[in-house]
Write a protein that holds these residues in place. Structure first.
Motif, PDB file in Angstrom:
ATOM      1  N   PRO A  13       0.808  -1.238  -0.021  1.00  0.00           N
ATOM      2  CA  PRO A  13       0.085   0.169  -0.008  1.00  0.00           C
ATOM      3  C   PRO A  13       0.930   1.302  -0.004  1.00  0.00           C
ATOM      4  O   PRO A  13       0.428   2.135  -0.658  1.00  0.00           O
ATOM      5  CB  PRO A  13      -0.827  -0.011   1.383  1.00  0.00           C
ATOM      6  CG  PRO A  13      -0.783  -1.481   1.647  1.00  0.00           C
ATOM      7  CD  PRO A  13       0.319  -2.237   1.072  1.00  0.00           C
ATOM      8  N   ALA A  14       2.005   1.146   0.679  1.00  0.00           N
ATOM      9  CA  ALA A  14       2.701   2.356   0.840  1.00  0.00           C
ATOM     10  C   ALA A  14       3.408   2.704  -0.679  1.00  0.00           C
ATOM     11  O   ALA A  14       3.577   4.005  -1.008  1.00  0.00           O
ATOM     12  CB  ALA A  14       4.087   2.164   1.687  1.00  0.00           C
ATOM     13  N   ARG A  15       3.606   1.673  -1.237  1.00  0.00           N
ATOM     14  CA  ARG A  15       4.431   1.769  -2.638  1.00  0.00           C
ATOM     15  C   ARG A  15       3.122   2.451  -3.573  1.00  0.00           C
ATOM     16  O   ARG A  15       3.590   3.301  -4.267  1.00  0.00           O
ATOM     17  CB  ARG A  15       4.878   0.589  -3.184  1.00  0.00           C
ATOM     18  CG  ARG A  15       6.021  -0.034  -2.495  1.00  0.00           C
ATOM     19  CD  ARG A  15       6.988  -1.116  -3.462  1.00  0.00           C
ATOM     20  NE  ARG A  15       5.997  -2.338  -3.674  1.00  0.00           N
ATOM     21  CZ  ARG A  15       5.758  -3.258  -3.069  1.00  0.00           C
ATOM     22  NH1 ARG A  15       6.044  -3.520  -1.648  1.00  0.00           N
ATOM     23  NH2 ARG A  15       5.075  -4.405  -3.365  1.00  0.00           N
ATOM     24  N   ILE A  16       2.209   1.846  -3.439  1.00  0.00           N
ATOM     25  CA  ILE A  16       0.916   2.456  -4.354  1.00  0.00           C
ATOM     26  C   ILE A  16       0.789   3.958  -3.965  1.00  0.00           C
ATOM     27  O   ILE A  16       0.562   4.529  -5.004  1.00  0.00           O
ATOM     28  CB  ILE A  16      -0.420   1.700  -4.089  1.00  0.00           C
ATOM     29  CG1 ILE A  16       0.023   0.166  -4.675  1.00  0.00           C
ATOM     30  CG2 ILE A  16      -1.675   2.121  -5.065  1.00  0.00           C
ATOM     31  CD1 ILE A  16       0.299  -0.026  -6.307  1.00  0.00           C
ATOM     32  N   LEU A  17       0.876   4.204  -2.734  1.00  0.00           N
ATOM     33  CA  LEU A  17       0.677   5.580  -2.479  1.00  0.00           C
ATOM     34  C   LEU A  17       1.588   6.483  -3.101  1.00  0.00           C
ATOM     35  O   LEU A  17       1.289   7.561  -3.728  1.00  0.00           O
ATOM     36  CB  LEU A  17       0.362   5.771  -0.978  1.00  0.00           C
ATOM     37  CG  LEU A  17       0.241   7.249  -0.600  1.00  0.00           C
ATOM     38  CD1 LEU A  17      -1.148   7.771  -0.808  1.00  0.00           C
ATOM     39  CD2 LEU A  17       0.225   7.251   1.091  1.00  0.00           C
ATOM     40  N   MET A  18       3.013   6.178  -2.860  1.00  0.00           N
ATOM     41  CA  MET A  18       4.025   6.699  -3.432  1.00  0.00           C
ATOM     42  C   MET A  18       3.878   6.887  -4.891  1.00  0.00           C
ATOM     43  O   MET A  18       4.265   8.149  -5.508  1.00  0.00           O
ATOM     44  CB  MET A  18       5.378   6.141  -2.958  1.00  0.00           C
ATOM     45  CG  MET A  18       5.638   6.308  -1.346  1.00  0.00           C
ATOM     46  SD  MET A  18       5.251   7.909  -0.761  1.00  0.00           S
ATOM     47  CE  MET A  18       6.764   8.697  -1.338  1.00  0.00           C
ATOM     48  N   ILE A  52      15.530   8.874  -3.943  1.00  0.00           N
ATOM     49  CA  ILE A  52      15.006   7.844  -3.330  1.00  0.00           C
ATOM     50  C   ILE A  52      14.079   8.037  -2.173  1.00  0.00           C
ATOM     51  O   ILE A  52      14.462   8.887  -1.270  1.00  0.00           O
ATOM     52  CB  ILE A  52      16.314   6.885  -2.858  1.00  0.00           C
ATOM     53  CG1 ILE A  52      17.250   6.575  -3.831  1.00  0.00           C
ATOM     54  CG2 ILE A  52      15.691   5.400  -2.191  1.00  0.00           C
ATOM     55  CD1 ILE A  52      18.436   5.834  -3.370  1.00  0.00           C
ATOM     56  N   PHE A  53      12.915   7.580  -2.129  1.00  0.00           N
ATOM     57  CA  PHE A  53      11.971   7.441  -1.319  1.00  0.00           C
ATOM     58  C   PHE A  53      12.256   6.089  -0.575  1.00  0.00           C
ATOM     59  O   PHE A  53      11.967   5.060  -1.249  1.00  0.00           O
ATOM     60  CB  PHE A  53      10.505   7.597  -1.702  1.00  0.00           C
ATOM     61  CG  PHE A  53      10.103   8.803  -2.475  1.00  0.00           C
ATOM     62  CD1 PHE A  53      10.065   9.951  -1.734  1.00  0.00           C
ATOM     63  CD2 PHE A  53      10.382   9.012  -3.816  1.00  0.00           C
ATOM     64  CE1 PHE A  53       9.612  11.218  -2.386  1.00  0.00           C
ATOM     65  CE2 PHE A  53      10.109  10.220  -4.589  1.00  0.00           C
ATOM     66  CZ  PHE A  53       9.722  11.291  -3.786  1.00  0.00           C
ATOM     67  N   LEU A  54      12.554   6.218   0.924  1.00  0.00           N
ATOM     68  CA  LEU A  54      13.036   5.023   1.359  1.00  0.00           C
ATOM     69  C   LEU A  54      12.491   4.798   2.640  1.00  0.00           C
ATOM     70  O   LEU A  54      12.521   5.525   3.524  1.00  0.00           O
ATOM     71  CB  LEU A  54      14.599   5.216   1.502  1.00  0.00           C
ATOM     72  CG  LEU A  54      15.356   4.000   2.144  1.00  0.00           C
ATOM     73  CD1 LEU A  54      15.512   2.748   1.387  1.00  0.00           C
ATOM     74  CD2 LEU A  54      16.843   4.286   2.520  1.00  0.00           C
ATOM     75  N   ASP A  55      11.664   3.693   2.802  1.00  0.00           N
ATOM     76  CA  ASP A  55      11.404   3.018   3.974  1.00  0.00           C
ATOM     77  C   ASP A  55      12.604   2.578   4.890  1.00  0.00           C
ATOM     78  O   ASP A  55      13.609   2.380   4.663  1.00  0.00           O
ATOM     79  CB  ASP A  55      10.365   2.067   3.882  1.00  0.00           C
ATOM     80  CG  ASP A  55       9.705   1.511   5.147  1.00  0.00           C
ATOM     81  OD1 ASP A  55       9.401   2.267   6.001  1.00  0.00           O
ATOM     82  OD2 ASP A  55       9.048   0.390   5.168  1.00  0.00           O
ATOM     83  N   LYS A 100       4.377   8.357   8.170  1.00  0.00           N
ATOM     84  CA  LYS A 100       3.388   7.705   7.780  1.00  0.00           C
ATOM     85  C   LYS A 100       2.319   7.902   8.573  1.00  0.00           C
ATOM     86  O   LYS A 100       2.539   7.914  10.028  1.00  0.00           O
ATOM     87  CB  LYS A 100       3.635   6.177   7.201  1.00  0.00           C
ATOM     88  CG  LYS A 100       4.683   6.077   6.288  1.00  0.00           C
ATOM     89  CD  LYS A 100       4.581   4.351   6.135  1.00  0.00           C
ATOM     90  CE  LYS A 100       5.936   4.179   5.102  1.00  0.00           C
ATOM     91  NZ  LYS A 100       6.197   2.663   4.875  1.00  0.00           N
ATOM     92  N   PRO A 101       1.080   7.818   8.373  1.00  0.00           N
ATOM     93  CA  PRO A 101       0.542   8.271   7.025  1.00  0.00           C
ATOM     94  C   PRO A 101       0.949   9.483   6.291  1.00  0.00           C
ATOM     95  O   PRO A 101       0.783  10.437   7.143  1.00  0.00           O
ATOM     96  CB  PRO A 101      -1.164   8.214   7.068  1.00  0.00           C
ATOM     97  CG  PRO A 101      -1.165   8.428   8.497  1.00  0.00           C
ATOM     98  CD  PRO A 101      -0.112   8.079   9.173  1.00  0.00           C
ATOM     99  N   ILE A 102       1.421   9.564   5.080  1.00  0.00           N
ATOM    100  CA  ILE A 102       2.010  10.571   4.603  1.00  0.00           C
ATOM    101  C   ILE A 102       0.989  11.422   3.794  1.00  0.00           C
ATOM    102  O   ILE A 102       0.213  10.964   3.001  1.00  0.00           O
ATOM    103  CB  ILE A 102       2.990  10.257   3.537  1.00  0.00           C
ATOM    104  CG1 ILE A 102       4.355   9.777   4.412  1.00  0.00           C
ATOM    105  CG2 ILE A 102       3.630  11.495   2.813  1.00  0.00           C
ATOM    106  CD1 ILE A 102       5.277   8.974   3.322  1.00  0.00           C
ATOM    107  N   LYS A 103       0.587  12.717   4.066  1.00  0.00           N
ATOM    108  CA  LYS A 103      -0.352  13.583   3.507  1.00  0.00           C
ATOM    109  C   LYS A 103       0.471  14.356   2.155  1.00  0.00           C
ATOM    110  O   LYS A 103       1.529  14.509   2.213  1.00  0.00           O
ATOM    111  CB  LYS A 103      -0.775  14.717   4.307  1.00  0.00           C
ATOM    112  CG  LYS A 103      -1.553  14.210   5.616  1.00  0.00           C
ATOM    113  CD  LYS A 103      -2.650  13.657   5.354  1.00  0.00           C
ATOM    114  CE  LYS A 103      -3.336  13.107   6.441  1.00  0.00           C
ATOM    115  NZ  LYS A 103      -4.407  11.925   6.292  1.00  0.00           N
TER     116      LYS A 103
END
Length: 237
Positions: A13-18, A52-55, A100-103
């Protein structure tokens, strides 16, 4: 200016949102999204990216370990559900830390900062400080179970004592577990100078010189005799 970017996050879900957020920003171009950080590292061996957007918390490799494994470091924006890693993230010079959750408005603010930094890096170097100077206007310091954001301009000088350092600032003294050597390598040399085994000074804070001492905020700071000419040139010229 287009920023080529990738997403590294083990949560679908995080990848889809980004991906959705990136698709809404004209200056971002998504090259790939990875659930496995090892695969992302392999990808980066052959592909240059700007951002890079990195968890952080991933089973194969943590985000912080991922950064340390990079041979060349693009800009990094950390994305995580945990605020506990903020200090360590900033010591690795990430450009932002998104909880997270990122607006979307917070996301857009972060990627706008990334665009500004890339623009600075690609500009000619004359008539400006180092390309990354915009990212070094403050320092993150941990002291007495608190995290401080200290503006560089507010630091008078830094005093070292064994494994501790004391930041003498406009707001007062802040004692932290750190070393002058690390700070000497980290702080911008255009603004700070190691003048003694126990002192780093903010050049703009120097009030006067007498004998082998500099006066900063009314305090005498000793300096090494062999640095006298360099100090006169770099501080008083």
């Amino acid at each position: 200016m287009i920023l080529n970017c990738i997403v590294v996050d083990d949560e679908y879900p995080a990848r889809i949102l980004m991906k959705e957020y990136i698709g809404q920003v004209a200056h971002l171009n998504l090259l790939g999204a990875f659930s496995n950080p090892i695969e992302a590292l392999n990808y980066l061996q052959d592909q240059a990216v700007d951002l890079i957007f990195l968890d952080i918390q991933m089973p194969e490799l943590s985000g912080l370990a991922f950064i340390n494994a990079l041979e060349t470091r693009p800009m990094v924006i950390l994305t995580t559900a945990y605020a506990d890693y903020a200090l360590e993230g900033y010591t690795l010079n990430v450009i932002d830390y998104l909880l997270k959750p990122i607006k979307f408005d917070r996301f857009y603010q972060s990627v706008s900062k990334a665009k500004e930094l890339l623009t600075l890096k690609t500009k000619p170097s004359h008539h400006q400080e180092t390309p990354t100077s915009n990212a070094r206007e403050h320092i993150i310091v941990k002291s007495d179970r608190k995290i401080y954001r200290i503006l560089l301009k507010d630091i008078y000088f830094i005093q070292g004592l064994r494994e501790y350092v004391t930041f003498h600032t406009v707001q007062g003294k802040i004692i932290s577990l750190d070393s002058l050597k690390r700070l000497e390598d980290t702080l911008p040399q255009s603004r700070f100078m190691r003048v003694h085994k126990s002192y780093i000074i903010n050049k703009l804070s120097v009030e006067s010189l007498h004998g082998n001492n500099l006066v900063i905020n009314g305090v005498d700071i000793p300096f090494s005799k062999n640095l006298r000419e360099k100090i006169l040139k770099m501080v008083f010229s």
